[in-house]
Design a protein around this motif. Sequence first.
Motif, PDB file in Angstrom:
ATOM      1  N   ALA A   1       4.427  -1.285  18.066  1.00 55.50           N
ATOM      2  CA  ALA A   1       4.022  -1.138  16.817  1.00 55.50           C
ATOM      3  C   ALA A   1       4.789   0.305  16.163  1.00 55.50           C
ATOM      4  O   ALA A   1       5.431   0.283  14.966  1.00 55.50           O
ATOM      5  N   SER A   2       4.629   1.438  16.944  1.00 59.47           N
ATOM      6  CA  SER A   2       5.256   2.708  16.377  1.00 59.47           C
ATOM      7  C   SER A   2       6.717   2.478  16.336  1.00 59.47           C
ATOM      8  O   SER A   2       7.478   3.047  15.305  1.00 59.47           O
TER       9      SER A   2
ATOM     10  N   GLU B   1       5.820  -6.656  10.137  1.00 59.91           N
ATOM     11  CA  GLU B   1       5.477  -7.583  11.021  1.00 59.91           C
ATOM     12  C   GLU B   1       6.538  -8.309  11.768  1.00 59.91           C
ATOM     13  O   GLU B   1       6.325  -8.617  12.814  1.00 59.91           O
ATOM     14  N   TYR B   2       7.642  -8.498  11.066  1.00 63.35           N
ATOM     15  CA  TYR B   2       8.803  -9.161  11.609  1.00 63.35           C
ATOM     16  C   TYR B   2       9.251  -8.197  12.639  1.00 63.35           C
ATOM     17  O   TYR B   2       9.719  -8.759  13.862  1.00 63.35           O
TER      18      TYR B   2
ATOM     19  N   GLY C   1       8.757  -7.381  20.547  1.00 57.55           N
ATOM     20  CA  GLY C   1       8.107  -7.835  21.672  1.00 57.55           C
ATOM     21  C   GLY C   1       6.706  -8.276  21.419  1.00 57.55           C
ATOM     22  O   GLY C   1       6.000  -8.427  22.275  1.00 57.55           O
ATOM     23  N   ALA C   2       6.163  -8.000  20.104  1.00 57.28           N
ATOM     24  CA  ALA C   2       4.640  -8.184  20.002  1.00 57.28           C
ATOM     25  C   ALA C   2       4.306  -9.712  19.928  1.00 57.28           C
ATOM     26  O   ALA C   2       5.217 -10.466  19.591  1.00 57.28           O
ATOM     27  N   GLU C   3       3.291  -9.960  20.496  1.00 55.13           N
ATOM     28  CA  GLU C   3       2.964 -11.635  20.674  1.00 55.13           C
ATOM     29  C   GLU C   3       2.774 -11.912  18.911  1.00 55.13           C
ATOM     30  O   GLU C   3       3.118 -12.845  18.574  1.00 55.13           O
ATOM     31  N   LEU C   4       1.910 -10.943  18.351  1.00 49.49           N
ATOM     32  CA  LEU C   4       1.477 -11.154  16.821  1.00 49.49           C
ATOM     33  C   LEU C   4       1.071  -9.803  16.516  1.00 49.49           C
ATOM     34  O   LEU C   4       1.352  -8.919  16.839  1.00 49.49           O
TER      35      LEU C   4
ATOM     36  N   SER D   1      -0.124  -7.135  22.460  1.00 47.85           N
ATOM     37  CA  SER D   1       0.765  -7.257  23.803  1.00 47.85           C
ATOM     38  C   SER D   1      -0.276  -7.806  24.937  1.00 47.85           C
ATOM     39  O   SER D   1      -1.193  -7.299  25.105  1.00 47.85           O
ATOM     40  N   GLY D   2       0.145  -8.611  25.612  1.00 46.43           N
ATOM     41  CA  GLY D   2      -0.778  -9.177  26.697  1.00 46.43           C
ATOM     42  C   GLY D   2      -2.123  -9.540  26.269  1.00 46.43           C
ATOM     43  O   GLY D   2      -3.024  -9.633  26.946  1.00 46.43           O
TER      44      GLY D   2
END
Length: 359
Positions: free
Chosen positions: A149-150, A174-175, A181-184, A223-224
């Motif tokens: 995120a950062s 968000e994109y 690598g973020a799931e959402l 993540s995870g």
Amino acid sequence: MPETLSPYPARVERLRNALPEKDALLILGEKNIRYLTGFAGSDGALMVGPDWLTLLVDGRYVTQARQEAVGAEVFEFRIRVEGIESVARRQKVGAVDFESQVLTVDEYLRLQEKLSGVTLRPLSGELQSLRAVKDEGEIGCIAEAARIASEALADVLAMVRPGVREKEIAVELEYRMQQTGAELAAFETIVASGPNAALPHATPGFRTIGPGDCVVIDYGAVSGGYHSDETCSYFVERADPRQREVYDRVKEAHDRAIRAIRAGVSCGEIDRIARTCLDEAGLGEYFSHGTGHGVGLDVHEGPRLARGREEILQAGMVVTVEPGVYLPGLWGVRIEDTVLVTDGGCRILTGSPKELTIL
Ligand code: GLY
Ligand code: MN
Ligand code: MN
């Protein structure tokens, strides 16, 4: 994952702790089911007996459940209540403790009808307490979510300038998080400028950012399955003396609360410390929410760092610290980090700088 390396059986064991022989727990919350078995589907039910564990899913999830759920028998149902009835009858269950915050009244009534002779009791906060203390794997996921995120925020900060709309920044952030690598996104990203920044949970809209605005960006990644939660507040082109004064005070409240966090301190005490700092500056009335909350498989979970909360912080808890001042119709500032509670203090997991920044 081989069962011996998996965290799930030990979690189930802790929950079972002294479960009477003929009792069963009925777990319905999707995050709770994931926490106990690893099954990440969005619907199902988990029944926990003293020496048996059954994951009930409908046809959409049978294959996934067999692949993901550790240590649980998979039972396919067409209608959830009927599946629960079948398993309860087969196991000759005498009492079922169910998650009362999740079961609908409608399902409860149908369950009561189907399970005549079986005692139904609401389950209290055991699962919430279990989930509040994180293991190394969970902490790693939250730290990774925060890192992603950062990094994404650093990439989009150049967009925060006059003429750009809040929504454009939120969508881009968000994109980037998902591209890195973020799931959402952990929740609907907040980009709130000018008077919108005075709304603690603003929805990004089509307002165009202007010089002198404060822009509050509250964002996180998953993540995870684990969330991060962080807020940065920036000033655009300039900050007037009152904005600087308020920012410095919110930062001081944030820093004092973080310095006070360690295992053994009550959640209410951390809230009191942040609140007192703002009260001393005459800003207490503009701090309209609690100081923080637990973060994990849900972005908001236990414990709550709020007025009068007696729960004691324990090493391994992951909580936010997020004081804010909201001046209705004018602007607002919030500064938020997600931290890991340790025996001697805390470790900040969210990495974006929190010094006053003029973009
Ligand atoms: N992003 C929601 C919160 O900070 O609690
Ligand atoms: Mn937040
Ligand atoms: Mn938060």
